[in-house]
Scaffold this motif. Sequence first.
Motif, mmCIF file in Angstrom:
data_model
loop_
_atom_site.group_PDB
_atom_site.id
_atom_site.type_symbol
_atom_site.label_atom_id
_atom_site.label_comp_id
_atom_site.label_asym_id
_atom_site.label_seq_id
_atom_site.Cartn_x
_atom_site.Cartn_y
_atom_site.Cartn_z
ATOM 1 N N ILE B 147 -3.149 -39.361 -67.769
ATOM 2 C CA ILE B 147 -2.955 -38.992 -66.360
ATOM 3 C C ILE B 147 -3.601 -39.934 -65.522
ATOM 4 C CG2 ILE B 147 -2.769 -37.182 -64.759
ATOM 5 C CD1 ILE B 147 -1.209 -36.693 -67.313
ATOM 6 N N ILE B 148 -4.996 -40.075 -65.674
ATOM 7 C CA ILE B 148 -5.748 -40.931 -64.684
ATOM 8 C C ILE B 148 -5.303 -42.469 -64.515
ATOM 9 C CG2 ILE B 148 -7.946 -41.791 -64.301
ATOM 10 C CD1 ILE B 148 -9.236 -39.018 -64.979
ATOM 11 N N PRO B 149 -5.099 -42.883 -65.533
ATOM 12 C CA PRO B 149 -4.320 -44.334 -65.206
ATOM 13 C C PRO B 149 -3.545 -44.499 -64.666
ATOM 14 C CG PRO B 149 -5.011 -44.071 -67.699
ATOM 15 C CD PRO B 149 -5.137 -42.670 -67.037
ATOM 16 N N GLN B 150 -2.355 -43.631 -64.569
ATOM 17 C CA GLN B 150 -1.181 -43.704 -63.780
ATOM 18 C C GLN B 150 -1.417 -43.187 -62.540
ATOM 19 O OE1 GLN B 150 2.479 -42.177 -66.176
ATOM 20 N NE2 GLN B 150 1.042 -41.570 -67.597
ATOM 21 N N ALA B 151 -2.464 -42.394 -62.405
ATOM 22 C CA ALA B 151 -2.632 -41.626 -61.122
ATOM 23 C C ALA B 151 -3.407 -42.745 -60.307
ATOM 24 C CB ALA B 151 -3.826 -40.558 -61.187
ATOM 25 N N PHE B 152 -4.231 -43.392 -61.012
ATOM 26 C CA PHE B 152 -5.071 -44.381 -60.072
ATOM 27 C C PHE B 152 -4.025 -45.481 -59.500
ATOM 28 C CE2 PHE B 152 -7.239 -48.618 -60.087
ATOM 29 C CZ PHE B 152 -8.223 -48.158 -59.278
ATOM 30 N N LYS B 153 -2.862 -46.051 -60.449
ATOM 31 C CA LYS B 153 -2.071 -46.973 -59.840
ATOM 32 C C LYS B 153 -1.168 -46.501 -58.697
ATOM 33 C CE LYS B 153 -0.100 -48.237 -63.531
ATOM 34 N NZ LYS B 153 0.862 -48.708 -64.739
ATOM 35 N N ASN B 154 -0.809 -45.081 -58.928
ATOM 36 C CA ASN B 154 -0.073 -44.531 -57.596
ATOM 37 C C ASN B 154 -1.036 -44.213 -56.580
ATOM 38 O OD1 ASN B 154 1.916 -44.167 -59.549
ATOM 39 N ND2 ASN B 154 1.488 -42.003 -59.629
ATOM 40 N N VAL B 155 -2.261 -44.232 -56.503
ATOM 41 C CA VAL B 155 -3.177 -44.128 -55.384
ATOM 42 C C VAL B 155 -3.697 -45.378 -54.794
ATOM 43 C CG1 VAL B 155 -3.599 -41.534 -55.921
ATOM 44 C CG2 VAL B 155 -5.310 -43.382 -56.690
ATOM 45 N N LEU B 156 -3.572 -46.243 -55.386
ATOM 46 C CA LEU B 156 -4.232 -47.551 -55.079
ATOM 47 C C LEU B 156 -4.107 -47.912 -53.481
ATOM 48 C CD1 LEU B 156 -6.245 -49.356 -56.637
ATOM 49 C CD2 LEU B 156 -4.297 -50.969 -57.425
ATOM 50 N N PRO B 157 -2.890 -47.870 -53.069
ATOM 51 C CA PRO B 157 -2.714 -48.203 -51.772
ATOM 52 C C PRO B 157 -3.784 -47.296 -50.727
ATOM 53 C CG PRO B 157 -0.589 -48.218 -52.805
ATOM 54 C CD PRO B 157 -1.556 -47.634 -53.546
ATOM 55 N N ALA B 158 -3.432 -45.922 -51.044
ATOM 56 C CA ALA B 158 -4.320 -44.966 -50.245
ATOM 57 C C ALA B 158 -5.616 -45.152 -50.386
ATOM 58 C CB ALA B 158 -3.912 -43.635 -50.680
ATOM 59 N N LEU B 159 -6.254 -45.495 -51.501
ATOM 60 C CA LEU B 159 -7.437 -45.852 -51.960
ATOM 61 C C LEU B 159 -7.937 -46.966 -51.124
ATOM 62 C CD1 LEU B 159 -9.416 -44.217 -53.656
ATOM 63 C CD2 LEU B 159 -9.007 -45.970 -55.725
ATOM 64 N N ALA B 160 -7.120 -48.185 -51.159
ATOM 65 C CA ALA B 160 -7.443 -49.424 -50.362
ATOM 66 C C ALA B 160 -7.724 -48.711 -48.934
ATOM 67 C CB ALA B 160 -6.342 -50.625 -50.600
ATOM 68 N N ASN B 161 -6.715 -48.163 -48.619
ATOM 69 C CA ASN B 161 -6.922 -47.737 -47.010
ATOM 70 C C ASN B 161 -8.256 -47.086 -46.647
ATOM 71 O OD1 ASN B 161 -5.337 -47.969 -44.678
ATOM 72 N ND2 ASN B 161 -4.879 -45.617 -44.773
ATOM 73 N N GLU B 162 -8.764 -46.250 -47.589
ATOM 74 C CA GLU B 162 -10.024 -45.801 -47.468
ATOM 75 C C GLU B 162 -11.024 -46.552 -47.437
ATOM 76 O OE1 GLU B 162 -11.427 -42.846 -46.786
ATOM 77 O OE2 GLU B 162 -13.247 -43.189 -47.647
ATOM 78 N N PHE B 163 -11.178 -47.319 -48.177
ATOM 79 C CA PHE B 163 -12.080 -48.458 -48.400
ATOM 80 C C PHE B 163 -12.198 -49.166 -47.283
ATOM 81 C CE2 PHE B 163 -11.837 -47.734 -53.138
ATOM 82 C CZ PHE B 163 -12.724 -46.839 -52.892
ATOM 83 N N ILE B 164 -11.112 -49.893 -46.516
ATOM 84 C CA ILE B 164 -11.060 -50.517 -45.338
ATOM 85 C C ILE B 164 -11.545 -49.652 -44.349
ATOM 86 C CG2 ILE B 164 -9.447 -51.294 -43.576
ATOM 87 C CD1 ILE B 164 -7.749 -52.231 -45.920
ATOM 88 N N THR B 165 -11.308 -48.380 -44.031
ATOM 89 C CA THR B 165 -11.845 -47.515 -43.148
ATOM 90 C C THR B 165 -13.319 -47.397 -43.200
ATOM 91 O OG1 THR B 165 -9.808 -46.280 -43.184
ATOM 92 C CG2 THR B 165 -11.708 -45.203 -42.287
ATOM 93 N N LEU B 166 -13.739 -47.227 -44.556
ATOM 94 C CA LEU B 166 -15.321 -47.138 -44.769
ATOM 95 C C LEU B 166 -15.992 -48.163 -44.301
ATOM 96 C CD1 LEU B 166 -17.784 -45.769 -46.317
ATOM 97 C CD2 LEU B 166 -16.618 -46.468 -48.392
ATOM 98 N N LEU B 167 -15.347 -49.316 -44.623
ATOM 99 C CA LEU B 167 -16.128 -50.753 -44.524
ATOM 100 C C LEU B 167 -16.262 -50.672 -42.662
ATOM 101 C CD1 LEU B 167 -17.310 -53.663 -45.159
ATOM 102 C CD2 LEU B 167 -14.675 -54.222 -44.699
ATOM 103 N N LYS B 168 -15.213 -50.442 -42.217
ATOM 104 C CA LYS B 168 -15.467 -50.626 -40.668
ATOM 105 C C LYS B 168 -16.424 -49.433 -40.138
ATOM 106 C CE LYS B 168 -10.959 -50.554 -40.153
ATOM 107 N NZ LYS B 168 -9.650 -50.411 -39.578
ATOM 108 N N GLU B 169 -16.285 -48.252 -40.623
ATOM 109 C CA GLU B 169 -17.108 -46.967 -40.281
ATOM 110 C C GLU B 169 -18.402 -47.578 -40.405
ATOM 111 O OE1 GLU B 169 -15.643 -43.425 -39.117
ATOM 112 O OE2 GLU B 169 -15.487 -43.206 -41.238
#
Lengths: 247, 229
Positions: B147-169
């Motif tokens: 499950i997790i390997p497939q889930a990770f692939k699916n959420v990568l764009p959302a995860l990237a978005n979170e890290f961009i937000t975090l970096l700026k925050e």
Amino acid sequence: MNDKSRSLIQVEALAKHYGNLHALDGITTTIHEGEVVVIIGPSGSGKSTFLRSLNLLETPTSGRILVDGVDITDPKTDIDVHRRKMGMVFQQFNLFPHMTVLKNMTLAPMRLLKLSEKDAAARAMEYLERVGLADRANTYPAMLSGGQKQRVAIVRALCMNPEVMLFDEPTSALDPEMVGEVLDVMKNLAQAGMTMVVVTHEMGFAREVGERVIFMDEGKMLEEGTPSAIFDHPQSERLQAFLAKVL
Amino acid sequence: MESIKEKFIDNFITDDRWRYIWNGLGVTLKIAVFAVIFGILIGALVAIVRSAHDKTGRFKVLNWFCKLYTTVIRGTPMVLQLLIMYFVVFATVGVSKVFVAIVAFSLNSGAYVSEIFRSGIMSVDSGQEEAGRSLGLSYGQTMWYIIIPQAFKNVLPALANEFITLLKETSVSGYIALADLTKGGDIIRSQTYDAFMPLVGVAVVYLIMVCLLSAGVTKLEGRLRSSER
């Protein structure tokens, strides 16, 4: 059925209720070693629910299922150990898309049977050879046709050396021209003596390969018997009407 | 043209003022990188507890805590969380400000990441879990290998978005007097009385970092997807 063969799965008064809906309503039967049991019936008759109960993918509301004499509906039973002995093939194949065909087949044997990667791969290749897909070992499922996917799904389950194989409408999601190749694999498996429980709409397969046919309707086992008894001398009106529609 | 060059020299070269930017960048990166790592760990843990609870009904108390945690973190402003962490939680403990910031940003990010992971786990077809379990794999093994390997692939764009937000925050770190990248630009502004050059300069640095991060994620996504086709 020949009475000498060992009973593998005993189902006693199995029931599954969703509110007022009785998906399974008091099923009692025994699956013997080496037997090929085919379950037919209209959609919604509970045949898939019954099959999925056998390895507890569905939790029954009441009743018991004994596998090798152990009650698997008992919460204290480690169901994972029993599932190893019960291979399952799904309508939608359910191959793992992020793994190669070989990896799909070696994962469980390596983790659960503690086979070395080499031994697991050797076993997998042997099975792939048997179903004519050895050259596909290192491709990903997305590259395979439906029939190829289902053949891989069957041998993936076989890699665990199961005592019984459960088939949940294995050809229903296939294009018509691919049904034959999957049924052939199942036929060979039956001839090799594997215990099989098959839910299917393929009446030809049921008649040719099945040793016992069970007709289910509205969660009940309405009739059971040899293929010729079921197909040539149906007793109940329901079965007669059903066969008139599908044959 | 001349004046821009002069301003550039005045803001960044004179008195080695570029050091404010450079050192600030170091602080910002340190906070962001550690917060990403711990955010993923916390997020994964919370997501697993909550998914397992939804599936099996286990971990009742733990699940309650996880829900409380995400509710509180997502329901209050980041700046406030940082201030509380610094002036309340760690008020009497002698730890570095960078450490305080890492804790605050990790906890914040973890709450968002857990929801991202949870949606990823739910996005994987239930047939995958059934196939894993039918082979005899345990719930944990099925999660980990299938499950997790497939889930990770699916959420990568959302995860990237979170890290961009975090970096700026992390730019709010100045609230606890941390000399991060943003604060560095602001210090230069207070010395040179020129707002444009240092602030836009800092903005450009953030922009470059975000672009690099995005490019990296796109590449990773491509690699993960290519394995399937």
